[in-house]
Design an enzyme around this catalytic site. Structure first.
Site, mmCIF file in Angstrom:
data_model
loop_
_atom_site.group_PDB
_atom_site.id
_atom_site.type_symbol
_atom_site.label_atom_id
_atom_site.label_comp_id
_atom_site.label_asym_id
_atom_site.label_seq_id
_atom_site.Cartn_x
_atom_site.Cartn_y
_atom_site.Cartn_z
ATOM 1 N N ASP A 155 0.850 -1.176 0.000
ATOM 2 C CA ASP A 155 0.000 0.000 0.000
ATOM 3 C C ASP A 155 0.888 1.227 0.000
ATOM 4 O O ASP A 155 2.028 1.139 0.415
ATOM 5 C CB ASP A 155 -0.790 0.031 1.314
ATOM 6 C CG ASP A 155 -2.193 -0.452 1.093
ATOM 7 O OD1 ASP A 155 -2.506 -0.760 -0.059
ATOM 8 O OD2 ASP A 155 -2.965 -0.514 2.054
ATOM 9 N N ASP B 3 -4.447 -2.393 4.870
ATOM 10 C CA ASP B 3 -4.973 -1.893 6.138
ATOM 11 C C ASP B 3 -6.487 -1.840 6.139
ATOM 12 O O ASP B 3 -7.103 -1.865 7.177
ATOM 13 C CB ASP B 3 -4.391 -0.507 6.457
ATOM 14 C CG ASP B 3 -4.610 0.465 5.304
ATOM 15 O OD1 ASP B 3 -5.294 0.088 4.332
ATOM 16 O OD2 ASP B 3 -4.104 1.597 5.371
ATOM 17 N N ASP C 20 -9.043 -4.937 1.872
ATOM 18 C CA ASP C 20 -7.798 -5.637 1.530
ATOM 19 C C ASP C 20 -7.827 -7.091 1.978
ATOM 20 O O ASP C 20 -6.928 -7.861 1.657
ATOM 21 C CB ASP C 20 -6.593 -4.956 2.196
ATOM 22 C CG ASP C 20 -6.324 -3.588 1.611
ATOM 23 O OD1 ASP C 20 -6.551 -3.420 0.397
ATOM 24 O OD2 ASP C 20 -5.902 -2.692 2.357
#
Length: 1173
Positions: A458, A779, A783
């Site tokens: 990310d 997070d 996801d």
């Protein structure tokens, strides 16, 4: 699940239950609440209205306020815990140490050994009747030596088994303890937002009580059951309880029931906690599953039926399947299959262990067959002896001895230290990784990480600091490169902007004053919203008064942010009855829906499509190229009558008026660029997958070093990505995927499905000869699928939602990318530790098996006894695994490419090391075995009869073998062909202490038992102080055996150096001078053995009585003084039973020339060193 279980459970306790609750002063009992939570949908709404009037009525009964929550008074909280229970499920009792010992005893090889040892022990006490009727089989059976030495072997094998079992059990026990520690740490980290005394506070999940008002939001995992008081667009994933994958819409007037263990997928709201711990829905399931002992924990008020404890979690991410699975997994050392396929290392190890085991089995079977056949052929065919019934136990004893040798070969062949090494190594790494901010949830993830070839990371919070600050904005047709002075903006625009930001954001998002002097203000909640609130503060306005004016419950409708909308909107009712909706979201998405924009005066003007294009080029792209995230703020007014159809989202979220575009910066973490360079050097490709737009993503990727200007790499957004990988039907094709992923470095504007597709595509790809091992960071709730699909999922400990943590394998407690690099280092270190241990272990195994096998076949007895093999196994397996598995990692680990899935566990360098060392050891051991007695001038230990005590010869072999292994342990520290094996040895104190410790124990273990005299009495059945001297001996070949036997009998002496030799020379000289009168001189013979074979040198007891023991000896050994110096008609009984033929009742004549030969000839038994374990 419903009423049946409850009525069964509670029928007998219900009466006093209700009374106790009403005594407690609460207007509702546990039972009533549990019955309420069984209902769903409209039934529940009706029930609440009938029983309590409305939600406020229920709150009053529970003595709580729907807006201010509980007071937080300690006595009140304790009372609630007493009446309604605590929010934790009692953990399953851990296995006791004894249970673990019992489990360790189930090992097949150990059971075989135990049985063999017991048989051997039993038979060692059996005294056979016949003299030499049983032929060589009876060898030594009547000796007192038999009684002495025989029991020791069986007992020692049992002792070794006990050691192995205790060590294994202790390891399992400490591992279990560590795992529980880890579990409780995960539990403590899970907090939840609760309103107490009108303040929103973060509480550990275990402290939530019935009556609390909890704030729930997107991404939460509900820790308790509750009833919704107020909700915005709330959707819940109840699949963990119902198995239905569709999200369930919740509303206070339609379906207000919220259940523990379910996930909030969209929206936010407040709920009244109605059931905690074992009374909540998940708790009930756990209680039914509970495998604990009945009556494990009785509650004081008999509120809960005897608890069958469930998995060790405080309602913490309720892993109905996984919690149990993890503990089971812990207990099975070898078979801890992870949630996906076996980890790379485990797959390889299991395969290897099976192969070695099969080879060992074959070797041991052959050994036993050869020994038995040789014995049978020698005794019954060549010497034509009959099988006598009274001799059967003797034969059985021989067969048992052969069987034990076979089992020993098997035990040494099977590397049972392997699972131990893996466990120790992983447990050690996991413990150390905690310090490096990696909280490992699945043990094997740690090792898989070492093989990672790709990391999909990310951007926000992982590569960047996740401290959003607004640095640029476009308001009223002007593009400000930095935040403008409020005086420059029209009051109208400013008011709308402040209201839009303050109201259209989660009320839990706040900016608090800095905790440290001179520190940055604390950002609480969603970081992007914090950046916007920061903009309000920079414009010298405050958001709190605006929020106080319109509290959260007065918000008319909220469309929360989700990955499909990419925007958030809030509707409020204005005083005149009309509605206003504020919207914010990704600029290119919100601007598409705008038809007007505010000008400099703050008045709306038309916003045409070409204006949009110009705005994108002139404002949004330049901002994005500077690495800024652009957020557009907009609004729309609706008439109060007729009220719009709020559920028709497409019509509502349209025709907006743009207020401003804000550029928010999230600076790159300072340590990230160097971490990424280390990854790339280690052969790991870092890819960035982000929801941001392509320009921002590219700018950040360049700053991080993921891409370098001028390189041929792909930076594409989700749309383009899908266009490239899907066919006409919209299905993902692996071939198309394979064209994209190798060059892809940045995937922007990606949806969670894109992330999942990418991870799956890389994992399933067959482009490279090695299958890719992919790590993913995430997070958000969305996801989850990608984290689960990846080989290793990293969740953010700070910013991560519970759902993400639940799906992950490792939690980064500091949300930092550089912690991932540390995880790679530890993972590679685990792999290397196992390889080091393997190199060491296989050398020991190969050598020991070959020695035992050839020894047994050539000399009918393994040079390494069962006990000695077990000792080697114990120190070499257990201690070496501890020593080699705890080597700390070094930076050098990141200098090489990942091993990959298909690379064999034993590299060519390792094979070279194993073979080289193996050959060297075998040469030395075989030299000692076959010519050792000549080199050291001692008795040969070969062809010893049954139950003879250990000989010096074999002790030398044993000591040499162990010390070679000990030094090989140091060699095994390096497996990549490094020259200096001592490099960094003192960095590992465990290794040093184990090597020295093993050496010390080995020295103590081989002290001869003349120094340990007390052991001798333990197994002695007959005590003969004298040997009748006129014992008649057969004059045939039998005599050799007897003489040899006599030589071997009795206790064992240490080498007394020259002193002893001189004594013997003196004795021999004395003999020579007194015996040769009247006898012809014999030919010179090289060894005393030869004299014994010639009957003509047997002389009657007419010997002058010469003291056979030197005075120096008497001073040394008080035991010797007890023995009469001469006894008429009998030979002096020397304690030195083994020293030479002198003591065996055979007097010799010796020629001068043979003096030296007799005293120190190569095969001479004159100063035989005898030692035992």
């Amino acid at each position: 699940m419903g009423d049946l279980t409850n009525s069964d459970y509670y029928s007998k306790n219900q009466r006093n239950d209700v009374s106790s609750n009403h005594e407690g002063g609460f207007g509702v009992s546990v039972m009533e609440l549990r019955e309420l939570m069984e209902l769903r949908g409209s039934e529940a709404v009706v029930k609440i209205q009938e029983e309590y009037g409305d939600m406020d009525g229920l709150c009053q009964r529970l003595k709580t306020s729907p807006t201010e929550g509980l007071t937080g008074d300690a006595t009140d909280l304790d009372k609630r815990k007493e009446v309604y229970g605590e929010n934790l499920i009692p953990p399953k009792k851990p296995k006791t140490f004894l249970q673990l010992v019992w489990e360790a005893l189930q090992d097949v090889t150990l059971i075989i050994l135990e049985v063999a040892a017991l048989i051997s022990l039993g038979l060692s006490f059996y005294q056979p009747p016949g003299g030499d009727t049983c032929g060589t089989a009876a060898a030594g059976a009547e000796d007192e030596g038999e009684a002495e030495a025989g029991w020791i072997e069986g007992a020692a094998i049992l002792l070794s088994v006990v050691c192995v079992v205790l060590v294994t059990a202790f390891n399992d026990w400490s591992k279990e303890k560590q795992f529980r520690g880890l579990q409780s740490r995960i539990e403590q980290e899970q907090k939840f937002q609760v309103v107490r005394g009108a303040q929103v506070i973060q509480l550990p999940v275990a402290d939530i009580v019935v009556g609390d008002i909890a704030q729930i939001k997107y991404g939460d995992l509900l820790p308790t059951d509750g009833v919704l008081i107020q909700g915005n667009d709330l959707k819940i994933d109840e699949s963990s309880l119902t198995g239905e994958s569709d999200h369930v819409k919740k509303a206070a007037d339609r379906d207000p029931m919220l259940l523990s263990g379910t996930h909030v997928m969209e929206g936010s709201g407040r709920m009244l906690v109605t059931a905690v711990g074992v009374n909540s829905q998940t708790g009930i399931i756990f209680t039914l599953l509970g495998a604990g002992e009945p009556g494990e924990e009785e509650k004081k008020e008999k509120k809960v039926k005897k608890q069958d404890g469930a998995a060790a979690m405080e309602m913490q991410p309720l892993k109905s399947a996984e919690g149990g699975e993890m503990e089971e997994k812990e207990e099975k050392k070898k078979a801890n299959v992870s949630k996906k396929e076996k980890s790379v290392l485990q797959g390889k190890l299991t395969k290897l262990a099976v192969q070695i085991g099969k080879a060992g089995l074959v070797m041991s079977a052959i050994t036993v067959i050869i020994l038995v056949l040789y014995f049978a052929v020698d005794n019954f065919v060549l010497q034509k002896r009959p099988w006598l019934t009274e001799c059967t136990p003797i034969y059985v004893q021989y067969f048992v001895k052969f069987f034990i040798i076979g089992v020993t070969v098997l035990v040494v062949a099977v590397p049972e230290g392997l699972p131990l090494a893996v466990t120790i190594s992983l447990a050690y790494s996991v413990k150390k990784m905690m310090k490096d901010n990696n909280l490992v949830r699945h043990l094997d993830a740690c090792e898989t990480m070492g093989n990672a070839t790709a990391i999909c990371s990310d951007k926000t919070g992982t590569l960047t600091t996740n401290r959003m600050t607004a640095v640029a904005c476009y308001v009223g047709d002007v593009h400000y490169k930095e935040i403008p002075d409020p005086g420059l903006l029209s009051v109208k625009s400013l008011d709308i902007l402040v209201n839009a930001i303050s109201l259209n954001s989660a009320y839990t998002t706040k900016i608090l004053p800095a905790t440290k002097e001179g520190g940055l203000p604390m950002q609480v909640g969603n970081k992007t919203e914090c950046g916007l609130l920061g903009l309000v503060l920079d414009l010298k306005r405050d958001y709190q008064p605006v929020r106080n004016q319109i509290p959260e419950e007065k918000l008319y409708k909220v469309y929360t942010f989700n990955s499909v909308r990419k925007s958030m909107s809030t509707v409020i009712k204005l005083p005149d009855g009309s509605f206003r909706m504020y919207s914010k979201g990704a600029s290119e998405i919100v601007l598409k829906k705008c038809t007007k924009i505010l000008n400099q005066e703050g008045e709306p003007r038309v916003f045409r499509p070409r204006d949009k294009d110009e705005m994108v080029k002139k404002v949004i792209e330049p901002m994005a190229c500077d690495g800024l995230r652009t957020i557009c703020v907009a609004y729309r007014d609706f008439p109060g009558d007729p009220e719009p159809l709020w559920d028709n989202e497409n019509d509502i979220l349209n025709e907006l008026t743009a207020v401003c575009v804000v550029g928010i910066e999230d600076p790159v973490r300072p340590e990230v660029p160097s971490a990424i360079v280390r990854c790339q050097r280690a052969g790991i490709t870092v890819r960035m997958v982000t929801g941001d737009n392509i320009n921002t993503a590219r700018a950040i990727a360049i700053k991080c070093g993921i891409i370098h200007p001028g390189e041929d790499f792909l930076c594409i957004d989700g749309k383009e990505f899908n266009r490239r990988i899907r066919n006409e039907k919209g299905e993902v094709e692996q071939e198309r995927m394979d064209k994209v992923w190798p060059k892809l470095r940045v995937l922007a504007r990606s949806s969670p499905t894109d992330k999942h597709t990418l991870v799956k595509g890389i994992i399933d790809s067959c482009l490279t000869d090695q299958r890719q091992v992919v790590a993913v960071t995430g997070d958000g709730t969305n996801d989850g699928p990608a984290l689960k699909k990846a080989d290793v999922g990293f969740a953010m400990g700070i910013a991560g939602t519970d759902v993400a943590k639940e799906a992950s394998d490792i939690i980064l407690t500091d949300d930092n990318f550089s912690s991932i690099v540390k995880a790679v280092m530890w993972g590679r270190n685990v792999y290397d530790s196992i390889s080091k241990f393997l190199q060491f272990q296989l050398t020991v195994n190969v050598v020991a098996v070959i020695v035992a096998f050839t020894g047994a076949c050539i000399t009918q007895d393994s040079p390494l006894k069962a006990v000695q093999m077990l000792w080697v196994n114990l120190i070499m397996d257990t201690f070496a695994s501890l020593a080699l598995a705890t080597e700390p990692p070094t930076e050098a680990l990141l200098m090489r490419k990942p091993y990959g899935r298909n690379k064999p566990l034993i590299s060519s360098t390792m094979t070279k090391n194993i073979l080289g060392h193996g050959i060297y050891q075998l040469v030395i051991i075989f030299s000692l075995l076959f010519v050792g007695e000549q080199i050291f001038d001692i008795d040969s230990g070969r062809h010893a009869p049954l139950h003879s005590p250990p000989s010096e010869h074999y002790t030398i072999i044993f000591n040499t073998f162990v010390l070679m292994q000990l030094f090989n342990e140091i060699n095994a520290r390096k497996i990549h062909g490094e020259r200096n094996v001592f490099d960094g040895i003192f960095r590992n104190p465990i290794f040093c202490s184990i090597v020295f410790g093993t050496f010390a124990i080995q020295v103590i273990a081989t002290i001869p038992n003349s120094k340990l005299r007390f052991l001798r009495g333990a197994g002695q059945l007959t005590k003969k102080n004298e040997m009748p001297g006129d014992e008649d001996m057969n004059e045939d070949n039998e005599e050799i055996d007897h003489a040899e036997r006599e030589l071997r009998r009795g206790q064992v002496l240490w080498f007394r150096g020259l002193n002893r030799i001189q004594t013997q020379i003196r004795v021999v000289n004395a003999f020579r001078s007194s015996l040769y009168e009247g006898l012809e001189k014999p030919d010179s013979r090289p060894s005393i053995h030869n004299f014994m074979t010639h009957p003509e040198f047997r002389i009657e007891d007419t010997t002058p009585h010469i003291p056979l023991i030197d005075d120096t000896d008497l001073e040394e050994d008080p035991a010797l003084r007890m023995i009469p110096q001469s006894q008429t008609g009998s030979q002096p009984q020397s304690p030195n039973k083994n020293n030479n033929a002198v003591d065996s009742g055979i007097n010799l004549t010796i020629d001068t020339t043979s003096k030296s030969a007799a005293s120190s000839g190569p095969a001479s038994p004159l100063h035989s060193l005898e030692t035992s374990l």
